[in-house]
Motif scaffolding. Structure first.
Motif, PDB file in Angstrom:
ATOM      1  N   LEU A   7      -4.893   2.489  -9.178  1.00 26.99           N
ATOM      2  CA  LEU A   7      -5.270   1.310  -8.398  1.00 26.99           C
ATOM      3  C   LEU A   7      -6.772   1.285  -8.165  1.00 26.99           C
ATOM      4  O   LEU A   7      -7.378   2.302  -7.832  1.00 26.99           O
ATOM      5  CB  LEU A   7      -4.549   1.316  -7.045  1.00 26.99           C
ATOM      6  CG  LEU A   7      -3.024   1.301  -7.069  1.00 26.99           C
ATOM      7  CD1 LEU A   7      -2.481   1.391  -5.650  1.00 26.99           C
ATOM      8  CD2 LEU A   7      -2.500   0.048  -7.760  1.00 26.99           C
ATOM      9  N   ALA A 109      -9.482   2.002  -1.738  1.00 28.70           N
ATOM     10  CA  ALA A 109      -8.415   1.291  -1.022  1.00 28.70           C
ATOM     11  C   ALA A 109      -8.830   1.008   0.416  1.00 28.70           C
ATOM     12  O   ALA A 109      -8.225   1.482   1.369  1.00 28.70           O
ATOM     13  CB  ALA A 109      -7.125   2.109  -1.053  1.00 28.70           C
ATOM     14  N   ALA A 128       6.459  -3.972   4.214  1.00 27.51           N
ATOM     15  CA  ALA A 128       5.664  -2.775   3.958  1.00 27.51           C
ATOM     16  C   ALA A 128       6.406  -1.539   4.447  1.00 27.51           C
ATOM     17  O   ALA A 128       7.086  -1.585   5.475  1.00 27.51           O
ATOM     18  CB  ALA A 128       4.314  -2.882   4.659  1.00 27.51           C
ATOM     19  N   GLU A 141       0.836  -6.427   2.068  1.00 32.40           N
ATOM     20  CA  GLU A 141       0.839  -6.493   0.613  1.00 32.40           C
ATOM     21  C   GLU A 141      -0.266  -7.431   0.145  1.00 32.40           C
ATOM     22  O   GLU A 141      -0.549  -8.453   0.757  1.00 32.40           O
ATOM     23  CB  GLU A 141       2.193  -6.985   0.111  1.00 32.40           C
ATOM     24  CG  GLU A 141       3.338  -6.033   0.402  1.00 32.40           C
ATOM     25  CD  GLU A 141       4.665  -6.565  -0.113  1.00 32.40           C
ATOM     26  OE1 GLU A 141       4.687  -7.735  -0.562  1.00 32.40           O
ATOM     27  OE2 GLU A 141       5.655  -5.826  -0.062  1.00 32.40           O
ATOM     28  N   GLY A 142      -0.891  -7.070  -0.956  1.00 35.80           N
ATOM     29  CA  GLY A 142      -1.974  -7.879  -1.485  1.00 35.80           C
ATOM     30  C   GLY A 142      -3.347  -7.424  -1.045  1.00 35.80           C
ATOM     31  O   GLY A 142      -4.351  -7.889  -1.585  1.00 35.80           O
ATOM     32  N   THR A 143      -3.407  -6.513  -0.066  1.00 34.86           N
ATOM     33  CA  THR A 143      -4.684  -5.915   0.309  1.00 34.86           C
ATOM     34  C   THR A 143      -4.828  -4.582  -0.410  1.00 34.86           C
ATOM     35  O   THR A 143      -3.828  -3.959  -0.787  1.00 34.86           O
ATOM     36  CB  THR A 143      -4.774  -5.697   1.829  1.00 34.86           C
ATOM     37  OG1 THR A 143      -3.771  -4.741   2.239  1.00 34.86           O
ATOM     38  CG2 THR A 143      -4.546  -7.006   2.581  1.00 34.86           C
ATOM     39  N   ASP A 147      -1.572  -2.176  -0.586  1.00 34.95           N
ATOM     40  CA  ASP A 147      -0.917  -1.873  -1.864  1.00 34.95           C
ATOM     41  C   ASP A 147      -0.929  -0.371  -2.141  1.00 34.95           C
ATOM     42  O   ASP A 147       0.074   0.209  -2.569  1.00 34.95           O
ATOM     43  CB  ASP A 147      -1.611  -2.617  -3.004  1.00 34.95           C
ATOM     44  CG  ASP A 147      -1.365  -4.116  -2.951  1.00 34.95           C
ATOM     45  OD1 ASP A 147      -0.452  -4.544  -2.214  1.00 34.95           O
ATOM     46  OD2 ASP A 147      -2.100  -4.862  -3.626  1.00 34.95           O
ATOM     47  N   LEU A 151       2.424   2.116  -1.966  1.00 35.65           N
ATOM     48  CA  LEU A 151       2.823   2.873  -3.149  1.00 35.65           C
ATOM     49  C   LEU A 151       2.934   4.358  -2.840  1.00 35.65           C
ATOM     50  O   LEU A 151       3.919   5.017  -3.212  1.00 35.65           O
ATOM     51  CB  LEU A 151       1.824   2.640  -4.280  1.00 35.65           C
ATOM     52  CG  LEU A 151       2.053   3.425  -5.565  1.00 35.65           C
ATOM     53  CD1 LEU A 151       3.382   3.050  -6.202  1.00 35.65           C
ATOM     54  CD2 LEU A 151       0.902   3.175  -6.545  1.00 35.65           C
TER      55      LEU A 151
END
Length: 204
Positions: A7, A109, A128, A141-143, A147, A151
């Motif tokens: 990521l 991140a 989440a 989600e989407g940040t 994300d 995960l």
């Protein structure tokens, strides 16, 4: 997890790409307008811009694999076995706390800014991983932080439920490994020194 997942923040990749395009265009302009001599004199600050964009926004990553979580920051990389993870948070960025108390924040991140955080709705974090009382806008989600944190949390839960150990992978158990990258540090210092010299030294 059959294949590692890597990521990087999409926003950072866009910034870095633009910076690299500007760097390339500036170098071409200097070479065409002033020739190779001017390019040799003035390229260093421009190259430093592109190097900094790559170092800050393209090089950092979070990689999740069967054996460990790898957090690569600017000049340092952490390889954290699943067995060494004590807790995971997303308040300022994806943050891993090891069993020894080390806090590892992932440059790749980061949590969303204040404006995006204030506009986050409960529904954005409803799916989440984590407890309802501990979910934050940074888990959405989407940040980048959401994300990556989601995960890592899901994979950590799977390892704890199944007591997963990758066959032949000794890094699945044991201590976190920290690796510094001295060539990156030395190269950055040298390039910065060259850029400063290019700007302050007189040119005939």
């Amino acid at each position: 997890m059959p294949e590692p997942v890597t990521l990087r923040p999409r926003g950072g990749m866009i910034i870095a790409t633009l910076a690299l395009v500007i760097t390339a265009a500036a170098l071409v302009f200097i070479a065409v307008d002033g020739g190779l001599l001017d390019l040799a004199r003035w390229a260093w600050p421009v190259v430093l811009l592109g190097w900094g964009a790559w170092l800050l926004y393209l090089r950092p990553f979070v990689r999740v694999s069967e054996g460990f979580v790898e957090v690569s920051n600017i000049v340092r990389t952490y390889r954290v076995p699943w067995s060494d993870i004590d807790a995971i948070d997303s308040r300022f960025a994806l943050t891993i706390r090891t069993r020894g108390g080390r806090l590892i924040r992932a440059w790749a991140a980061p949590a969303p800014g204040a404006r995006q955080a204030l506009s986050t709705q409960r529904a954005d974090v409803a799916h989440a991983p984590g407890d309802d009382d501990t979910r934050r806008p940074s888990d959405a989600e989407g940040t980048a932080s959401g994300d990556a944190t989601g995960l890592v949390r899901r994979e950590l839960d799977r390892h704890r439920r199944e007591d997963v150990v990758a066959p032949g992978d000794v890094t699945t158990v044991g201590q976190t490994v920290v690796t510094w990258h001295p060539l990156l540090i030395a190269g950055t210092v040298a390039l910065a020194a060259a850029a400063v010299a290019s700007l302050v030294l007189p040119h005939g």
